[in-house]
Design a protein around this motif. Structure first.
Motif, short mmCIF file in Angstrom:
data_model
loop_
_atom_site.label_atom_id
_atom_site.label_comp_id
_atom_site.label_asym_id
_atom_site.label_seq_id
_atom_site.Cartn_x
_atom_site.Cartn_y
_atom_site.Cartn_z
N LEU A 11 4.16 -8.86 -7.92
CA LEU A 11 3.83 -7.10 -7.87
C LEU A 11 2.47 -6.98 -7.77
CD1 LEU A 11 4.84 -4.26 -6.60
CD2 LEU A 11 4.25 -3.02 -9.04
N MET A 31 -0.19 -7.57 -4.67
CA MET A 31 -1.02 -6.26 -3.56
C MET A 31 -2.27 -7.33 -3.55
SD MET A 31 1.10 -3.74 -2.82
CE MET A 31 -0.66 -2.93 -2.81
N TYR A 68 -4.57 0.51 -4.61
CA TYR A 68 -4.42 -0.99 -5.33
C TYR A 68 -3.90 -0.09 -7.48
CZ TYR A 68 -4.44 -5.48 -7.17
OH TYR A 68 -4.58 -6.80 -7.85
N SER A 71 -2.34 4.32 -7.68
CA SER A 71 -1.07 4.02 -6.70
C SER A 71 0.29 3.22 -7.27
CB SER A 71 -1.14 4.79 -5.40
OG SER A 71 -1.33 3.03 -4.98
N ALA A 72 -0.52 1.96 -6.93
CA ALA A 72 0.95 0.49 -6.84
C ALA A 72 1.34 -0.04 -8.60
CB ALA A 72 0.02 -0.12 -5.69
N THR A 73 -0.35 -0.30 -8.97
CA THR A 73 0.08 -1.44 -10.57
C THR A 73 -1.02 -0.25 -11.65
OG1 THR A 73 -2.41 -1.75 -9.54
CG2 THR A 73 -0.65 -3.54 -8.67
N LYS A 108 1.06 2.14 -13.58
CA LYS A 108 2.53 2.12 -13.04
C LYS A 108 2.12 1.24 -14.68
CE LYS A 108 4.46 2.54 -9.37
NZ LYS A 108 3.94 1.90 -7.98
N THR A 166 1.62 10.82 -6.31
CA THR A 166 1.91 9.71 -7.50
C THR A 166 2.08 10.33 -8.42
OG1 THR A 166 0.25 8.24 -5.59
CG2 THR A 166 0.43 7.17 -7.52
N ALA A 180 5.39 1.85 -4.86
CA ALA A 180 4.68 0.70 -4.79
C ALA A 180 4.56 0.38 -2.85
CB ALA A 180 4.91 -0.44 -5.22
N ALA A 223 1.40 2.38 -1.55
CA ALA A 223 -0.14 2.06 -0.80
C ALA A 223 -0.32 1.84 0.35
CB ALA A 223 0.52 0.45 -2.07
#
Lengths: 821, 141, 125, 520
Positions: A92, A96, A252, A255-257, A260, A312, A348, A352
């Motif tokens: 992931l 991304m 990036y 929100s996505a990585t 998390k 988020t 994600a 993203a």
């Protein structure tokens, strides 16, 4: 099974950072080369991880790769754990990364300087993040964890001219730094207690870990680490603040990585700590509150970036709650966690794109505010329309509309709450909160869609000045929306045709506890064929959300009270620190000396309290054994006591001299002619020195003395302590066995001639004191004349001689520092 | 600064050679009786300082024409050299050595630490004189 | 004799601490000076009582006779005296320069001269 | 192993100081001489450190008198590591001073005083004798008094007397204590003292009455020199006043010498046997308060120099924390932390000097935007600041790691304080970074790039100094293994004194002093 090589994974982890660093070597003009190089890093990571998986398959969670030694003394080495959770996150993150790099090229456009700085930092982050998810050693995880915080800090404070960006970056680092330290503390506590320093061992021995207080404390500390990173209530405020970063970063990292990482950590911890009694209540309560709070706050935002930041937050809360519910399955075997990676991936895949498209809108429309989007669909420009389409498609996934993976992910969560409620009825509250949060998300989509199609105007005034720079489209403009489109396509692909998704994920999902979903995601229509509690909950959410979206409720900025935590903490620390520190550090020498002397006596008192024998008066000490000595002692004391009494300065110096001369007498009693002579000469020179200096110093002021009694009290306590210690030591000397060897006896014996101990070499002098000074302990003496020389150098340095006076005064006038009395 | 009393000046003129003599005596005898480099240095310093106080700067310069810095330099250098010389012979710092010279029938016993002692003397004189005369200059300003 | 010395040490230390807690650096310097005496007396007490059982005194540490006192404390004190002299010289010069630069050697006035916090309160500014 | 060349580490700087006194009006030859002296010492120390990496001990008996009667110089893992780190820091600060110290200041015996400071520092690290340690302290302090007052600006003069007087009090207490120790034990050699204490506790004979009193007196002395709670007053009031290169050197060396003295004497002698239960609680409480109050004080300051200066205290707290456990791991952690802190803290001060030169001030409200023009300065500062905070894999991380890990089982509350302290350290560094390097340029920029007299001076030397230390800081982190290994050897020798005693004092194993009865 052969242990997999760690080097391949190490290269995979390091590739983005290396590629990023390499871009720094390129000249600014080589944009395309720079871009390709920066993209090559994450691409290499994807490929290498894929190769590793192809070779070794997805490792079981308890099988790490081989190790590379690093700090063996600390038992710290480099090894990786490429299990399902790790490899999913790694793919992931790297994937991304591949998408964000060209997007950033389009976003920064012609700002070559920014790109030159951006790619190295981004590559550094990607590597750090890959390290977090792949590391096997617990401390290695912490190491990379902190590196992600650092890169996040640098990226949030990207805009050097925005003082607020700096403050927000500081807040983010400070908050996640707290988490990082808590995590470190927790790991050290846990590792020190159990001897387990690797995730793989933790998995292998999960069942045998005792649930004692230390482990619980360690778990709580580690949870604090996870929660701050994943922006959980009440410390979530840094995440909306982090939106000061450039949009590629928001999409990036925030929100996505990176955010998390906390969720990832919980996923890692679930098998080992899920059975703790604290796991479920702690995670679920924090997660559920975050989920609802984030959703409500998101709905009331006007700025798109902030709005999506809060969604988020909300979704991170949901994921934490999801792992929290999973605790029931670990502890009691209830099926409360299903397809957790799918749920993470789903987030994600729509969040993203949302951020990416916000960045596109900022450039295409010149604003990131909802109000400015009114009628976006009908505006000219192909890019605008495409961006609007992606925005709506992503928004639909945010709302969890049927046909997306997101819809099924939500179903999975609802199913989990449903199962958990069956075991713990109180958890029904979580179900209700989840419905409310989902409804808010639906309402957000409804409002966005209504605004974009121009159905009704947003809350704000459309004529406000844009808050972002509108940019003329160039050849890279399509990259502003194309990556988002690619990502969101996956949402729908997975949602509508789940076969491929299932094949990908069934290999890596570890937590599938519900037989209804055992085969993977259902086809889009299947939930409707088998209606149940989850579907009902979804429908309620969609219905309520649609109504809410069209209503006038919750428009306009709702102030998040938690935004006050950070400034208050910062100010509190500064003020409190100031007060505490400066209550000691007053600047008054008198206070300092008083404290030093008090501490000295307190410490001696403490020693006496621990060893009461110290307080017993030593026996056999006769003060009257030598009357002349007694008399001299009396003179010393009398002169000393007179010293503070007299005020006339010359008299004072003479009294000081007198007490010195009485000391000379005592030395004579003690049979120290050398000492007496030295003291005598020293006393003469000192009196001359004092007299000289007193004429050079300003006249004393005759203000009343300050607080005589407390001073006297402290002084006498100090005096008595030192005197008492002298008495004790003197007693030890008097009672020392005659044959006890001491340095003094050795010197006496070897002053003239040697013995076999010294190979027959002696000091060749009869005056033992002198032989000690120049031979036995000549090194002391060498040091002592060095001190003398240093002192006189210091004096000359401070008081330059005649020749330099002129130069000196010139300088003093120059800097205005020549204040003369 | 000067304490220009005639009696004092006369007394000092008389005392100065005596202090130097006594200092020399203390320095030479130090290894076997009360005395030594320190004491000798301090005694000589008292002589210098009283002279400086009563006769003033200029006269003092005639008595001691070098900057006290050089006294410290030579003294510390001498002591340091004596201390570190044994390093050349593979011995630790400050390893003492002695020799007996036959000078016209009389035997003179020389110990390396005597040179060390001389170094002490020079440093002590240099420091005491250096401080007092510098402060004295300040008063004269 | 050790008792006498201990009392002397106690008195000297008391006086010097009292002086050091006063307002003027001149007095503080004198306190330091007296403290040096106290320290030296405390060390000389470590050579044991010089009084023999018959009421006579031991002999100075120069070889040739019996009953010498312990020479080491004397050597230590010699070192300490000389170091003390160096430090006193430096301290007094420092006071002169301080007085020249700031116009005062009053501890309280010097403390307000340059407050450690720069005279400001904390807080996010 | 006997190595009589150990004396060179004292003789070289002494000779250099004399030579520079002779050349006092010519700065350039002085600089060259000084640098040659420092570098040659570093090379010597490093080569010896490599030779003793297996935990051997080098000794040199001064005057060839056998221990414990003569003075012994000891070069073991502990002193060797500190010597190397100290010399490295000195070289960097010295080079930095070439472009930072005013020419008029430089002519005022700056170079000789610098060398004399090194005489004192090296001797403190090397000596194996309690009274000689006092003498070494005095050399070091005397030189530091001189350097602190050098240039004698008004700001220096309003503070210097505090430093001098407080240290003077400590020194006097030290000399008293050393004398009393001789009285109680009949010896001054540290190894012999260790043997004295060990013999007693092995035989079950109590230590002489009042020995614990001496322990705590000595603790107060070293605590003051090392800036432990609550004896640190001299530090925050003075470090920001003197020329920045000197402040950097002081921050790297002076407090460490105090901590070193605790490390050298306490595990072996003054906190061994009966004294352990008396000393350890004091150390623990002091460690906690030092860490926390130090960092709180640092955060609340407004000037870069003051923040950095007050921070020294907080990090001393970590070292005391490590020592207060008195276990091998704790001591090793404390030693490692010391090494890295010397390097890192000095490099931060050196950066601060260049910042001041560029911005014309060190007040955070008046500077800003430094990163735009001075990117490499920013990088250096950032790396050093993160090392200080303990962000992995930089050097501070490992020190903290070892100490906190050991602390959880020994004193968990200290570990908690240590973590909070790390957190607040982060805040203070971020404060400097965001306000100094990031925020928009602001405030008066009177003498950008110029010194007090307005001349623009070349900063290459300053940058070299910073470079040396930052690279060292990174290396200490990445190559933690060899350094930690030596630190661990040192800690083993501190917890088990037999190696040390045997190396220093072979006679003790024989007959001379084994029967030391009596006393008490």
């Amino acid at each position: 099974m052969v242990t997999a090589s760690p080097y391949l994974v190490l290269v995979a982890v390091g590739a983005p950072a290396l590629a990023g660093l390499a871009t720094m070597l390129l000249p600014d003009a080589r944009k395309l080369t720079r871009l390709s190089l920066a993209t090559a890093g994450p691409v290499a990571s994807v490929v290498l991880v894929a190769i590793h998986l192809g070779r070794n398959g997805v490792s079981p969670a308890d099988t790490p790769t081989g190790t590379i030694p690093w700090v063996p003394s600390l038992n710290l080495d480099i090894s990786f754990l490429v299990d399902g959770l790790g490899s999913f996150f790694a793919l992931l993150i790297a994937g991304m990364g591949v998408i964000v790099v060209p997007y950033a090229r389009a976003y920064f456009g012609h700002d070559a300087a920014s790109l030159a700085r951006f790619f190295p930092t981004l590559g550094f982050f990607t590597s750090a993040m890959l390290g977090v998810v792949l590391a096997d050693h617990l401390l290695l995880t912490v190491l990379f964890w902190e590196m992600t915080s650092v890169s996040s800090f640098l990226l949030i404070g990207w805009d050097r001219d925005d003082a607020d960006a700096g403050k927000r970056a500081m807040q983010a680092f400070f908050t996640t730094g707290l988490g990082g330290l808590a995590l470190l503390g927790g790991i050290l506590l846990f590792g020190g207690h159990t001897g387990i320093w690797r995730w793989s061992r933790l998995m292998a021995e999960a069942a045998t870990i005792s649930h004692d207080g230390t482990v619980v404390a360690a778990f709580v500390l580690m949870f604090v680490g996870a929660a701050t990173k994943s922006a959980q209530w009440p410390l979530h405020d840094w995440l909306p603040g982090a939106m000061k970063a450039p949009t590629p970063v928001s999409a990036y990292l925030h929100s996505a990585t990176m955010v998390k990482a906390g969720v990832f950590l919980l996923g890692r911890m679930l098998p080992a700590f899920g059975a703790l009694a604290l796991w479920l209540p702690l995670l679920v309560s924090i997660g559920a509150v975050t989920m609802l709070l984030g959703a409500v706050l998101a709905l009331s935002q006007d700025n798109l970036k902030r709005m999506f930041a809060y969604t988020t937050v909300s979704h991170l809360g949901l994921l934490v709650a999801m792992y929290g519910l999973g605790g029931a399955s670990t502890a009691e075997g209830v099926g409360t966690i299903h397809w957790d990676l799918t749920q993470i991936a789903s987030h994600a895949l729509y969040k993203a794109p949302l951020f990416l498209v916000v960045g596109a809108l900022a450039h295409l429309v010149g604003s990131t505010r909802v109000a400015q989007l009114h009628g976006l669909w009908n505006r000219p420009g192909a890019g605008t329309k495409a961006a609007a389409a992606v925005l709506l498609l992503s928004g639909y996934a945010l709302a969890g509309g049927p046909g997306t993976v997101s819809f099924i992910a939500k179903e999975l969560f609802f199913a989990a709450t449903d199962h958990a409620t069956a075991a713990h009825p109180l958890l029904a509250v979580v179900g209700v909160m989840a419905i409310a949060a989902a409804a808010c998300n639906v309402a957000i989509f409804v409002r966005l869609a209504a605004t974009v199609f121009g159905l009704r105007s947003g809350a704000g005034d459309a004529s406000e000045t844009p808050d972002a720079t509108h940019r003329e489209p160039d050849s890279w403009s399509f990259m502003l929306w194309a990556p988002a489109a690619a990502l969101i396509a996956l949402q729908y692909l997975g949602g509508l045709v789940p076969t491929l998704w299932n094949r990908t994920f069934s290999g890596i999902e570890a937590n599938v506890h519900d037989e209804a979903f055992a085969d993977g995601l259902p086809w889009a229509w299947e939930p409707f064929l088998h209606p149940g509690m989850p579907l009902l909950m979804s429908m309620v959410a969609i219905g309520a959300g649609t109504a809410l979206g069209f209503s006038r409720w919750m428009r306009g900025d709702l102030v998040d009270v938690h935004a006050r935590i950070w400034p208050a903490t910062y100010r509190g620390i500064l003020r409190g620190g100031h007060r505490l520190f400066h209550s000691l550090q007053t600047g008054h020498l008198r206070h300092y000396l008083a404290v030093v002397f008090s501490v000295l006596t307190l410490c001696i008192g403490w020693a006496a309290w621990a060893d009461p024998a110290m307080l017993r008066p030593p026996a056999g000490m006769d003060p009257f054994e030598y009357p002349a000595g007694l008399l001299l002692g009396a003179v010393v004391c009398a002169a000393a006591i007179a010293l503070p009494m007299v005020t006339e300065r010359v008299v004072r110096v003479l009294v000081l001299g007198a007490s010195g001369f009485a000391v000379v007498g005592l030395y004579l009693v003690y049979q120290a002619p050398d000492l007496a002579l030295t003291q005598l000469m020293f006393e003469i020179i000192s009196v001359i020195l004092f007299l000289l200096v007193l004429r050079l110093l300003p006249r004393p002021d005759h203000r009343p003395r300050i607080r005589v009694l407390p001073r006297l009290a402290l002084a006498s306590v100090v005096g008595i302590s030192i005197g008492w210690m002298t008495l004790l030591a003197g007693h030890a000397v008097d009672n020392r066995a005659e044959d006890a060897p001491t340095l003094g006896k050795f010197f006496e014996a070897h002053s003239l001639e040697g013995s076999e101990m010294t190979d027959g070499r002696g000091g060749e002098g009869r005056n033992v004191v002198n032989v000690i000074l120049v031979d036995f302990r000549g090194f002391d003496t060498l040091g002592e004349i060095t001190v003398l020389a240093t002192a006189v150098l210091g004096v000359w340095s401070m008081l330059p001689g005649r020749r330099r006076h002129r130069e000196e005064e010139d300088l003093a006038v120059d800097t205005g520092q020549g204040a003369q009395p | 600064m000067r304490m220009s009393s005639l009696i004092l000046q006369t007394a000092v003129r008389f005392i100065l050679p005596l202090t130097f003599l006594y200092a020399a005596y203390a320095a030479l005898k130090g290894h076997n009786g009360p005395g030594g480099g320190f004491i000798a240095g301090l005694i000589a310093s008292v002589g210098f300082c009283t002279y400086r106080m009563s006769y003033g700067d200029r006269a003092f310069h005639r008595l001691l024409p070098v900057h006290p810095r050089w006294l410290v330099f030579v003294g510390l250098g001498l002591a340091g050299a004596v201390a570190s010389l044994p390093l050349l012979f593979g011995q630790p710092l400050l390893r003492s050595a002695s020799t007996t010279l036959h000078l016209g029938g009389s035997e003179v016993h020389l110990v390396s630490s005597m040179a060390f002692d001389l170094g002490l003397l020079l440093v002590v004189v240099g420091v005491a004189v250096g401080m007092i005369s510098r402060l004295g200059e300040e008063l004269d300003r | 004799m050790t008792t006498v010395l201990a009392i002397c040490v106690a008195v000297l230390v008391t006086v010097s601490v009292y002086l050091m807690l006063s307002r003027e650096l001149k007095s503080v310097a004198m306190g330091v000076f007296a403290l040096g005496h106290g320290a030296n007396l405390s060390i000389i007490a470590m050579s044991g009582s010089p009084v023999l059982a018959d009421g006579g005194l031991r002999n100075p540490p120069i070889l040739g006779v019996a009953d010498l006192v312990d020479p080491l404390p004397q050597a230590l004190i010699l070192t300490a005296i000389v170091i003390n002299f160096a430090v006193m010289g430096f301290l007094l010069t420092l006071l002169i320069v301080t007085a020249r630069r700031t116009g005062t050697i009053n501890v309280d006035e010097l403390a307000t001269e340059d407050r450690p916090d720069g005279g400001r309160a904390g807080g996010d500014r | 192993m006997t190595n009589d060349l150990l004396g060179l580490l004292v003789v070289i700087p002494l000779a250099t100081s004399l030579a520079t006194v002779a050349l006092v009006r010519r700065p350039v030859p002085q600089r060259i001489l000084g640098l040659v002296s420092l570098c040659s010492m570093l090379v010597l120390a490093l080569s010896w450190l490599v030779r003793i990496r297996d935990g051997e001990v080098m000794v040199s008996q001064m005057g060839a008198w056998p221990a414990p009667f003569g003075i012994t110089l000891v070069f073991d893992s502990l002193s060797g590591l500190l010597l190397c780190a100290g010399l490295l820091v000195t070289i960097a600060c010295y080079v930095h001073g070439f472009s930072m110290v005013e020419p008029s200041t430089e002519r005022r015996y700056f170079h000789p005083l610098m060398q004399l400071l090194i005489v004192g520092v090296n001797q403190s690290f090397l000596t194996g004798d309690l009274f000689n340690l006092f003498v070494a302290f005095e050399i070091m302090l005397m030189a530091s008094y001189g350097l602190l007052a050098i240039g004698r600006t008004r700001r220096q003069m309003t503070q210097a007397y505090k430093y001098l007087l407080l240290n003077l009090v400590a020194s006097t207490v030290f000399v008293i204590t050393a004398g009393l120790v001789y009285g109680m034990t009949g010896t001054l050699n540290i190894a012999d003292l260790a043997r004295f204490v060990a013999d007693r506790s092995n035989a079950g004979v109590p230590l002489p009455t009042g020995f614990t009193g001496l322990s705590v007196m000595l603790l107060v002395v070293f605590g003051l020199k090392g800036a432990f709670f609550p004896l640190w007053f001299w530090l925050p009031d003075t470090y920001h006043t003197c020329p920045i290169s000197i402040a950097a050197l002081f921050s790297g060396l002076l407090t460490k010498v105090g901590v070193y003295a605790v490390l050298r004497t306490f595990p072996l002698v003054f906190a061994a046997g009966d004294a352990r239960d008396v000393v350890l609680p004091i150390l623990a409480v002091s460690a906690g308060a030092t860490m926390l109050l130090g960092v709180l004080g640092a955060v609340s300051q407004h000037n870069v120099r003051r923040i950095l200066a007050v921070h020294v205290i907080s990090q001393v707290g970590y070292m005391v924390f490590g020592i207060s456990m008195m276990t091998t791991v704790g001591l090793a952690g404390a030693l490692y932390y010391m090494i890295q802190h010397m390097v890192v803290k000095s490099s931060l001060f050196l950066c601060c000097g260049v910042m001041e030169r560029h911005a014309g001030s060190d007040d955070l409200d008046e500077i800003g935007g430094l990163l735009k023009r001075h990117r490499w300065l920013g990088v250096a500062f950032f790396v050093a600041a993160l090392s200080l905070v303990g962000v992995p894999p930089l050097s501070g991380f490992f020190g903290k790691l070892v100490i906190i890990r050991a602390g959880w089982t020994a004193n968990w509350w200290l570990s908690a304080i240590g973590l909070v302290t790390g957190w607040l350290t982060l805040l203070s560094m971020l404060k400097i970074w965001t306000q100094g390097f990031w925020s928009p340029e602001s405030g008066p920029r009177m003498n950008r790039g110029g010194d007090a007299s307005g001349r623009v001076r070349c900063l290459r030397a300053a940058h070299t100094g910073i470079g040396i230390l930052v690279v060292a800081a990174v290396l200490i982190g990445l190559a933690a293994e060899p350094i930690y290994d030596i630190a661990f050897h040192a800690a083993e020798q501190l917890t088990d004194p037999t190696t040390y005693i045997r190396a220093v004092d072979p006679l003790a194993a024989g007959s001379v002093l084994t029967a030391s009865g009596g006393g008490g």
